[in-house]
Design a protein around this motif. Structure first.
Motif, PDB file in Angstrom:
ATOM      1  N   LEU A 125       0.834  -1.206   0.000  1.00  0.00           N
ATOM      2  CA  LEU A 125       0.000   0.000   0.000  1.00  0.00           C
ATOM      3  C   LEU A 125       0.869   1.256   0.000  1.00  0.00           C
ATOM      4  O   LEU A 125       0.472   2.295  -0.519  1.00  0.00           O
ATOM      5  CB  LEU A 125      -0.887   0.016   1.248  1.00  0.00           C
ATOM      6  N   GLU A 126       2.046   1.153   0.604  1.00  0.00           N
ATOM      7  CA  GLU A 126       2.882   2.344   0.806  1.00  0.00           C
ATOM      8  C   GLU A 126       3.801   2.669  -0.366  1.00  0.00           C
ATOM      9  O   GLU A 126       4.594   3.605  -0.292  1.00  0.00           O
ATOM     10  CB  GLU A 126       3.715   2.185   2.088  1.00  0.00           C
ATOM     11  N   VAL A 127       3.732   1.873  -1.418  1.00  0.00           N
ATOM     12  CA  VAL A 127       4.534   2.180  -2.609  1.00  0.00           C
ATOM     13  C   VAL A 127       3.644   2.223  -3.847  1.00  0.00           C
ATOM     14  O   VAL A 127       2.602   1.564  -3.897  1.00  0.00           O
ATOM     15  CB  VAL A 127       5.685   1.157  -2.830  1.00  0.00           C
ATOM     16  N   ILE A 139       5.629  10.688  -0.114  1.00  0.00           N
ATOM     17  CA  ILE A 139       4.656   9.970   0.696  1.00  0.00           C
ATOM     18  C   ILE A 139       4.906  10.235   2.178  1.00  0.00           C
ATOM     19  O   ILE A 139       6.059  10.285   2.604  1.00  0.00           O
ATOM     20  CB  ILE A 139       4.778   8.456   0.399  1.00  0.00           C
ATOM     21  N   GLY A 158       3.794   6.247   7.435  1.00  0.00           N
ATOM     22  CA  GLY A 158       3.186   4.967   7.032  1.00  0.00           C
ATOM     23  C   GLY A 158       1.675   5.025   7.112  1.00  0.00           C
ATOM     24  O   GLY A 158       1.090   6.055   7.442  1.00  0.00           O
ATOM     25  N   ILE A 159       1.018   3.914   6.810  1.00  0.00           N
ATOM     26  CA  ILE A 159      -0.453   3.911   6.760  1.00  0.00           C
ATOM     27  C   ILE A 159      -1.039   4.058   8.165  1.00  0.00           C
ATOM     28  O   ILE A 159      -0.399   3.694   9.146  1.00  0.00           O
ATOM     29  CB  ILE A 159      -1.000   2.629   6.086  1.00  0.00           C
ATOM     30  N   THR A 185      -3.486   9.229  -1.445  1.00  0.00           N
ATOM     31  CA  THR A 185      -2.161   8.757  -1.859  1.00  0.00           C
ATOM     32  C   THR A 185      -1.006   9.288  -1.014  1.00  0.00           C
ATOM     33  O   THR A 185      -0.191   8.511  -0.527  1.00  0.00           O
ATOM     34  CB  THR A 185      -1.924   9.166  -3.333  1.00  0.00           C
ATOM     35  N   LYS A 186      -0.924  10.601  -0.892  1.00  0.00           N
ATOM     36  CA  LYS A 186       0.274  11.219  -0.309  1.00  0.00           C
ATOM     37  C   LYS A 186       0.207  11.262   1.214  1.00  0.00           C
ATOM     38  O   LYS A 186       1.060  10.730   1.895  1.00  0.00           O
ATOM     39  CB  LYS A 186       0.428  12.646  -0.841  1.00  0.00           C
ATOM     40  N   SER A 235      -0.307   7.966   3.005  1.00  0.00           N
ATOM     41  CA  SER A 235       0.738   6.993   2.665  1.00  0.00           C
ATOM     42  C   SER A 235       0.169   5.784   1.922  1.00  0.00           C
ATOM     43  O   SER A 235       0.494   4.647   2.230  1.00  0.00           O
ATOM     44  CB  SER A 235       1.447   6.548   3.950  1.00  0.00           C
ATOM     45  N   LEU A 236      -0.699   6.042   0.948  1.00  0.00           N
ATOM     46  CA  LEU A 236      -1.401   4.949   0.265  1.00  0.00           C
ATOM     47  C   LEU A 236      -1.294   5.009  -1.262  1.00  0.00           C
ATOM     48  O   LEU A 236      -2.307   4.867  -1.959  1.00  0.00           O
ATOM     49  CB  LEU A 236      -2.883   4.974   0.685  1.00  0.00           C
ATOM     50  N   PRO A 237      -0.091   5.177  -1.807  1.00  0.00           N
ATOM     51  CA  PRO A 237       0.016   5.218  -3.270  1.00  0.00           C
ATOM     52  C   PRO A 237      -0.413   3.907  -3.936  1.00  0.00           C
ATOM     53  O   PRO A 237      -0.817   3.904  -5.092  1.00  0.00           O
ATOM     54  CB  PRO A 237       1.504   5.495  -3.518  1.00  0.00           C
ATOM     55  N   GLY A 238      -0.336   2.795  -3.192  1.00  0.00           N
ATOM     56  CA  GLY A 238      -0.740   1.511  -3.770  1.00  0.00           C
ATOM     57  C   GLY A 238      -2.251   1.335  -3.844  1.00  0.00           C
ATOM     58  O   GLY A 238      -2.744   0.438  -4.520  1.00  0.00           O
ATOM     59  N   LEU A 239      -2.991   2.192  -3.125  1.00  0.00           N
ATOM     60  CA  LEU A 239      -4.442   1.999  -2.996  1.00  0.00           C
ATOM     61  C   LEU A 239      -5.234   2.589  -4.141  1.00  0.00           C
ATOM     62  O   LEU A 239      -6.228   2.016  -4.585  1.00  0.00           O
ATOM     63  CB  LEU A 239      -4.909   2.634  -1.684  1.00  0.00           C
TER      64      LEU A 239
END
Lengths: 356, 356
Positions: A45-47, B25, B29-30, B205-206, B209-213
């Motif tokens: 999720l964090e990348v 990011i 973290g998330i 996203t930023k 911390s969730l660019p993968g989501l």
């Protein structure tokens, strides 16, 4: 009702959990082990996802039997349909068809030409041929939704050759491919043509029971692939769809068992529906059955089934079907029996009404 | 290098885990508890997301302080930028800017007008005013990427009034909003205008911390919202993004702590970079710092940092910056110190080179 699966809009009409016969999902549920894969990859999720989706494409190409460079990935199959539509001059659609073919064409302000299937839902090739022009995109469901019918192999090749000779493109929507009784594989057939003038779309949504995931993919020529990737959005597939797609296509046991299970239930449900008075089920190659209502309209049947805790798909939103067709998914035996029982009740009610 | 975060393309150049200073990011973290929410909702893979995203929108509207009916949701913020772009006649972009503004405009075959920021990256309003016409869409990063600068409140309102009087639309890309030191909230400012002629975009996203989501969202007028939803794709957000979005915006502790942490690290990293010879860091309101290289070009510095296990963002892909700028994310103290140390090594190397 443009799409199935909208339980939230109807759940208030029934005091309990609705059984969803309106969306056509593999009743086996998600492949075993997928939950663990997703949990193990929560860190991702964090990348950002790989902007080129290299590992995902490698998994798909292995499953499809084509090269990585022929693979397209999208946020559900609609995303890929959207891109093909955007690139074309005119969009040719055979009706009845999945409504997004026309909707995406209209979003991109494309001229839409609608061609009716014949009475038995097969294709009138001569008529189609006379309509196709250069740069047209012909979209065909294979099997088609909502009819469930597969295009015969010879017919498909004939259509392809017509399209190719006219300088158009053919888009095969094969979102339900794995449900089809063994016949042919269009990925294999069109390999020798290097997928020129053709796109073949498939999806994780239906067969892998993953409508919540949004993973569509496809196979096309190097040229079309490059054109489409130039207009696709970056990171359009999230990490979960990316990692799921690296896993599910290797699940041979799940794939085999699902095919066997659907085959048995398709035969069972179709045969049982045939025995029911007042409806005409159409033969299907997929995991859903189109039904013609001979004595009611769709609204009547929809509401009656809703009260029994069953949501079916009304079909008047499909062009050319009118308001006397419904579509039902093929589910597990227990639920299929509930559906049949609901039809029995419907008949009993009709008899009662007739006595009034 | 059109985007940051593409670790996969560069990981072979370093024997170990690259530290990613190229994507911006939140280093916290998330949000705590999000993993449990996602695991608990794995069952939702088997059902279609709510096609109207009702619960997700309710969560967003509460967080933003607007009505549910003003909320747009998209598959990342680019998805919403794409829709606004598609609806406009011409696209006006201030440069340097996030490359997707122009890329999406070109995908939709729109005329693009590029306007340069002033030397100090603020806006020349008179010049801008002279260029705006009816049905134009002006896209502004607020704070802007890669400069990190926020538009001053008075300036923003002045620009909005110009756009409104000309019959255009303003799109504020506020993907980095929560990182900004407390100043104003555009959602609050433009409420009294019912968000007519404006769209304000934010993203999970930023800051979360969730660019993968892939979860973007925004606020706009009822009219623009309806127009955009008519062209958006169904089920464009998958179940994980849907459920995450119902959770993260309530995490007040996480939000407060992240803001405090970034403020401290921003001040620290900026002050330390100021002390380093051969570079000029620009003042920033965001979680990244644009740096002018006075003695090297971006390629040189990029490759040097890569060998040290650090990936930075080259900036020549941003219009009007040339090849002498880089951008670095503000990360946690330990990594920020590693970045500073790498700059020291760069300087030492330069000294060595000079001796040659």
């Amino acid at each position: 009702m443009k799409h199935g699966g909208d339980l939230l809009s109807y759940e208030k009409h029934y005091d309990g959990q609705l059984i969803d016969f309106s969306s056509n999902i593999n009743p086996m549920g998600i492949p075993k082990g997928l939950d663990k894969i997703l949990i193990d990859n929560l860190d991702n999720l964090e990348v950002y996802p790989d902007i080129k989706y290299r590992k995902l494409k490698a998994s798909i190409s292995k499953y499809l039997g084509c090269e990585d460079d022929n693979v397209l990935v999208g946020n559900g199959s609609v995303d890929i349909i959207d891109s093909f539509t955007k690139m074309a001059k005119r969009i040719l659609i055979m009706t009845p068809a999945f409504s997004e073919y026309k909707d995406r064409a209209l979003v991109h302000e494309k001229e839409v030409v609608e061609i009716k299937y014949k009475e038995d839902f097969t294709i009138d090739i001569l008529n189609m041929e006379s309509l196709i022009e250069k740069d047209d995109l012909l979209i065909l469901g294979n099997p088609n939704n909502p009819t469930g019918l597969r295009i015969e192999e010879d017919t498909l090749i004939e259509i392809y050759k017509i399209i190719q000779s006219k300088g158009g493109n053919l888009l095969l929507d094969e979102a339900f491919f794995e449900f089809v009784p063994q016949d042919y594989d269009s990925i294999e057939i069109f390999k020798k043509y290097n997928y020129e003038n053709i796109g073949i779309i498939r999806a994780a949504t239906k067969f892998f029971s993953l409508p919540g995931l949004r993973l569509g993919y496809g196979c096309t020529s190097l040229g079309l692939k490059e054109e489409i990737e130039n207009i696709q959005m970056p990171w359009r597939i999230n990490c979960f769809a990316d990692f799921a797609g690296r896993f599910i296509f290797n699940q041979e046991d799940y794939i085999r068992k699902s095919k066997e299970y659907i085959e048995i239930e398709r035969n069972y449900l179709f045969e049982e529906l045939l025995k029911i008075d007042g409806i005409k089920p159409y033969k299907t190659h997929s995991n859903y059955i189109l039904i013609k209502l001979l004595k009611w309209d769709e609204e009547d049947v929809f509401n009656f089934f809703l009260k029994k805790g069953i949501m079916i798909r009304k079909c008047s939103s499909f062009e050319s079907l009118g308001n006397t067709h419904i579509r039902v998914a093929i589910k597990d035996r227990k639920n299929n029996m509930k559906l049949l029982k609901a039809f029995d009740s419907l008949l009993e009610r009709r008899d009662l009404n007739e006595k009034d």
